[in-house]
Design a protein around this motif. Sequence first.
Motif, short mmCIF file in Angstrom:
data_model
loop_
_atom_site.label_atom_id
_atom_site.label_comp_id
_atom_site.label_asym_id
_atom_site.label_seq_id
_atom_site.Cartn_x
_atom_site.Cartn_y
_atom_site.Cartn_z
N THR A 157 0.84 -1.20 0.00
CA THR A 157 0.00 0.00 0.00
C THR A 157 0.88 1.25 0.00
OG1 THR A 157 -0.09 -0.04 2.39
CG2 THR A 157 -1.93 -1.06 1.23
N PRO A 158 0.40 2.39 -0.51
CA PRO A 158 -0.89 2.51 -1.20
C PRO A 158 -0.84 1.80 -2.55
CG PRO A 158 0.35 4.56 -1.39
CD PRO A 158 1.16 3.65 -0.52
N SER A 159 -1.89 1.10 -2.84
CA SER A 159 -1.89 0.38 -4.10
C SER A 159 -3.25 0.43 -4.77
CB SER A 159 -1.48 -1.08 -3.86
OG SER A 159 -2.29 -1.66 -2.87
N VAL A 160 -3.20 0.33 -6.07
CA VAL A 160 -4.43 0.22 -6.86
C VAL A 160 -4.48 -1.20 -7.38
CG1 VAL A 160 -5.63 0.94 -8.95
CG2 VAL A 160 -4.49 2.65 -7.53
N LEU A 161 -5.51 -1.89 -6.97
CA LEU A 161 -5.66 -3.28 -7.40
C LEU A 161 -6.73 -3.28 -8.49
CD1 LEU A 161 -4.93 -6.19 -6.93
CD2 LEU A 161 -6.41 -6.22 -4.93
N PHE A 162 -6.31 -3.63 -9.68
CA PHE A 162 -7.21 -3.49 -10.82
C PHE A 162 -7.57 -4.84 -11.43
CE2 PHE A 162 -7.60 -2.65 -15.53
CZ PHE A 162 -8.88 -2.14 -15.46
N PHE A 163 -8.84 -5.15 -11.44
CA PHE A 163 -9.31 -6.41 -12.02
C PHE A 163 -9.89 -6.12 -13.39
CE2 PHE A 163 -9.11 -7.33 -7.58
CZ PHE A 163 -8.65 -8.63 -7.54
N ASP A 164 -9.13 -6.51 -14.41
CA ASP A 164 -9.60 -6.29 -15.77
C ASP A 164 -10.50 -7.45 -16.16
OD1 ASP A 164 -9.80 -4.71 -17.95
OD2 ASP A 164 -7.67 -4.75 -18.47
N GLU A 165 -11.53 -7.16 -16.94
CA GLU A 165 -12.49 -8.20 -17.37
C GLU A 165 -13.02 -8.98 -16.17
OE1 GLU A 165 -10.93 -10.55 -20.78
OE2 GLU A 165 -9.22 -9.25 -20.46
N VAL A 166 -13.45 -8.26 -15.18
CA VAL A 166 -13.83 -8.88 -13.91
C VAL A 166 -15.04 -9.79 -14.06
CG1 VAL A 166 -15.32 -6.98 -13.16
CG2 VAL A 166 -14.18 -8.37 -11.45
N ASP A 167 -15.86 -9.56 -15.09
CA ASP A 167 -17.03 -10.41 -15.32
C ASP A 167 -16.64 -11.88 -15.49
OD1 ASP A 167 -16.80 -10.68 -18.55
OD2 ASP A 167 -16.15 -8.74 -17.81
N ALA A 168 -15.46 -12.10 -16.04
CA ALA A 168 -15.02 -13.48 -16.32
C ALA A 168 -14.88 -14.30 -15.04
CB ALA A 168 -13.70 -13.47 -17.08
N LEU A 169 -14.68 -13.63 -13.93
CA LEU A 169 -14.57 -14.35 -12.65
C LEU A 169 -15.83 -15.13 -12.33
CD1 LEU A 169 -12.90 -12.09 -9.96
CD2 LEU A 169 -12.09 -14.22 -10.92
N GLY A 170 -16.97 -14.59 -12.77
CA GLY A 170 -18.21 -15.25 -12.42
C GLY A 170 -18.89 -15.92 -13.59
N ALA A 171 -18.23 -15.91 -14.72
CA ALA A 171 -18.89 -16.41 -15.93
C ALA A 171 -19.20 -17.89 -15.81
CB ALA A 171 -18.01 -16.15 -17.14
N LEU A 198 -13.52 -28.18 -16.20
CA LEU A 198 -13.29 -28.60 -14.82
C LEU A 198 -12.86 -27.45 -13.92
CD1 LEU A 198 -12.87 -30.73 -12.60
CD2 LEU A 198 -10.53 -30.97 -13.44
N ARG A 199 -11.92 -26.66 -14.42
CA ARG A 199 -11.36 -25.66 -13.53
C ARG A 199 -12.39 -24.63 -13.11
NH1 ARG A 199 -7.39 -21.95 -17.20
NH2 ARG A 199 -8.99 -20.72 -18.20
N ASN A 200 -13.48 -24.54 -13.89
CA ASN A 200 -14.45 -23.53 -13.53
C ASN A 200 -15.73 -24.07 -12.93
OD1 ASN A 200 -13.01 -21.15 -14.26
ND2 ASN A 200 -13.07 -22.01 -16.31
N THR A 201 -15.78 -25.37 -12.69
CA THR A 201 -16.95 -25.84 -11.97
C THR A 201 -16.94 -25.21 -10.58
OG1 THR A 201 -15.73 -27.74 -11.22
CG2 THR A 201 -17.12 -28.04 -13.15
N ASN A 202 -15.81 -24.64 -10.24
CA ASN A 202 -15.70 -24.03 -8.92
C ASN A 202 -15.93 -22.52 -8.96
OD1 ASN A 202 -14.90 -26.52 -7.79
ND2 ASN A 202 -12.95 -26.21 -8.83
N GLY A 203 -16.56 -22.04 -10.03
CA GLY A 203 -16.76 -20.60 -10.18
C GLY A 203 -17.36 -19.94 -8.96
N ARG A 204 -18.31 -20.62 -8.36
CA ARG A 204 -18.96 -20.07 -7.17
C ARG A 204 -17.95 -19.83 -6.04
NH1 ARG A 204 -22.75 -16.98 -7.28
NH2 ARG A 204 -22.03 -16.06 -5.38
N PHE A 205 -17.03 -20.77 -5.89
CA PHE A 205 -16.05 -20.61 -4.81
C PHE A 205 -15.13 -19.44 -5.11
CE2 PHE A 205 -16.55 -25.40 -4.85
CZ PHE A 205 -17.67 -25.31 -4.04
N VAL A 206 -14.79 -19.29 -6.37
CA VAL A 206 -13.91 -18.18 -6.74
C VAL A 206 -14.61 -16.86 -6.42
CG1 VAL A 206 -12.65 -17.08 -8.60
CG2 VAL A 206 -12.80 -19.56 -8.51
N ILE A 207 -15.89 -16.79 -6.78
CA ILE A 207 -16.64 -15.57 -6.49
C ILE A 207 -16.73 -15.34 -4.99
CG2 ILE A 207 -18.93 -14.51 -6.58
CD1 ILE A 207 -19.25 -15.69 -9.33
N ASN A 208 -17.02 -16.39 -4.26
CA ASN A 208 -17.12 -16.23 -2.80
C ASN A 208 -15.80 -15.76 -2.20
OD1 ASN A 208 -19.77 -16.90 -2.71
ND2 ASN A 208 -19.41 -19.06 -2.21
#
Length: 445
Positions: free
Chosen positions: A260-274, A279-289
Amino acid sequence: MNNSYIENLRTALTVSPENMPLRKMFATALLTEGVTNEAEIEFKKILQATPTDLDSKLGLTKAFFANGKLSEAEIIAEELIAAEQSSADMYLLIAQIALKKDNPHRAFEFYNTAISIDKSLIDNSLADAINDQLVKQGLAKPISTISETDELDSIFTDIEKPKIKFADVGGMSIVKEEIALKVIHPIKNPQIYAAFGKKIGGGVLLYGPPGCGKTMLARATAGEISANFINVGINDVLDMWIGGSEKNLHDIFQTARASTPSVLFFDEVDALGANRSDLRNTNGRFVINQFLDELDGVRYSNDGILILAATNTPWYLDPAFRRPGRFDRIIFVAPPDFNARVEVFKIHLKSVPTEGIEIEDLAKLTDTFSGADIKAIVDIAVESKLPQSLKLGRVVPVTQFDLKQAIKNHRSTTKEWFATAKNYALYANHGGLYDDILKYLKIKN
Ligand SMILES: Nc1ncnc2c1ncn2[C@@H]1O[C@H](COP(=O)(O)OP(=O)(O)O)[C@@H](O)[C@H]1O
Ligand SMILES: [Mg+2]
């Protein structure tokens, strides 16, 4: 609780065998005391009299499990979950069953669901056992190989200190003002905000057509306050290993917290919940949580971190992201208007040798063009001069004609986006979420 308690209940039941609440106490006591065969019989009796009794269904499931009747236990547990009558310990039970049945992937999912509902169910020996099986089946990395430090290093060596500032981003005066007001001032003057009882925190989400400077502006925000900039792409997060994505996310936040101080930038953040199917994304819910947990800063403070995110497709974003304290500030980044296009042209022509340029003319010809479109036009015009420059052995300046030519051959890239966005704005405009799009399209004042 002891055996005399059980014996007293047994005696009481011989007196009033139809007293179901009493029988339930008895069955529960048996289960707790590990007399699971008898518990199973008692729970069955209760369910014959009152087939919908939820506690007894849970009790019977646990008794089945304890008695090694895994399939029976699983059937009731799943029934309860399907009927949304379940509780966290049913998920935990299914996780335990799945582990016994050699399905660690399923065990992992249900264990995570259980503990995300009820943190008190965290059970390290169960988690370890699941992980061991995952490792055996090649679905996870052994814990010992993912030590905190080397993982941190390997993901994020790319903390930047951007040099660009707001002045290097053309136009966007309203967006810049909003970012200044909502995130820069609070971070610079925390005591004033505290005095007014305002809570600092939460993130800002930028959305709009591609190429209009969202990423650039995020970087410039860091530059503006001399903060570290951490640009997180979706590929930095998603990991094919089960649990890996969550760990990556946590590491990313820890990196930001450590710098810090830092800017944490999530580009294309929608993809996190897509929604995805591999297999790797059957856990999408956990990633979002995990993301929401980190964002909420429950376990670790996010003081001094400014969280920005960008998306071209806000309609795919998980609605949970928009709750107060998360990305509750959502800003539309429109294509540059006339004055902004003048600025963007100036910025990109700054280091280009030119002759007889009328920037306002160019701005008039590029309505709906994005900043990236304008940059492309300048690049094309510059390239068109290269052969001549090489031949003559000197720099031949770019002219108005070259730029107009480039504009003629370039199609604005924002139109397609608006064609899609318009539908969402008209038909899925929850709470006026996309009013700015309608205003831009002059559909609404
Ligand atoms: N407002 C602007 N001012 C100057 N250049 C811009 C602007 N908007 C876009 N650009 C140019 O277009 C490129 C792509 O923009 P970017 O920030 O990646 O857009 P987005 O993230 O919205 O898709 C930038 O690197 C920059 O060269
Ligand atoms: Mg971008």
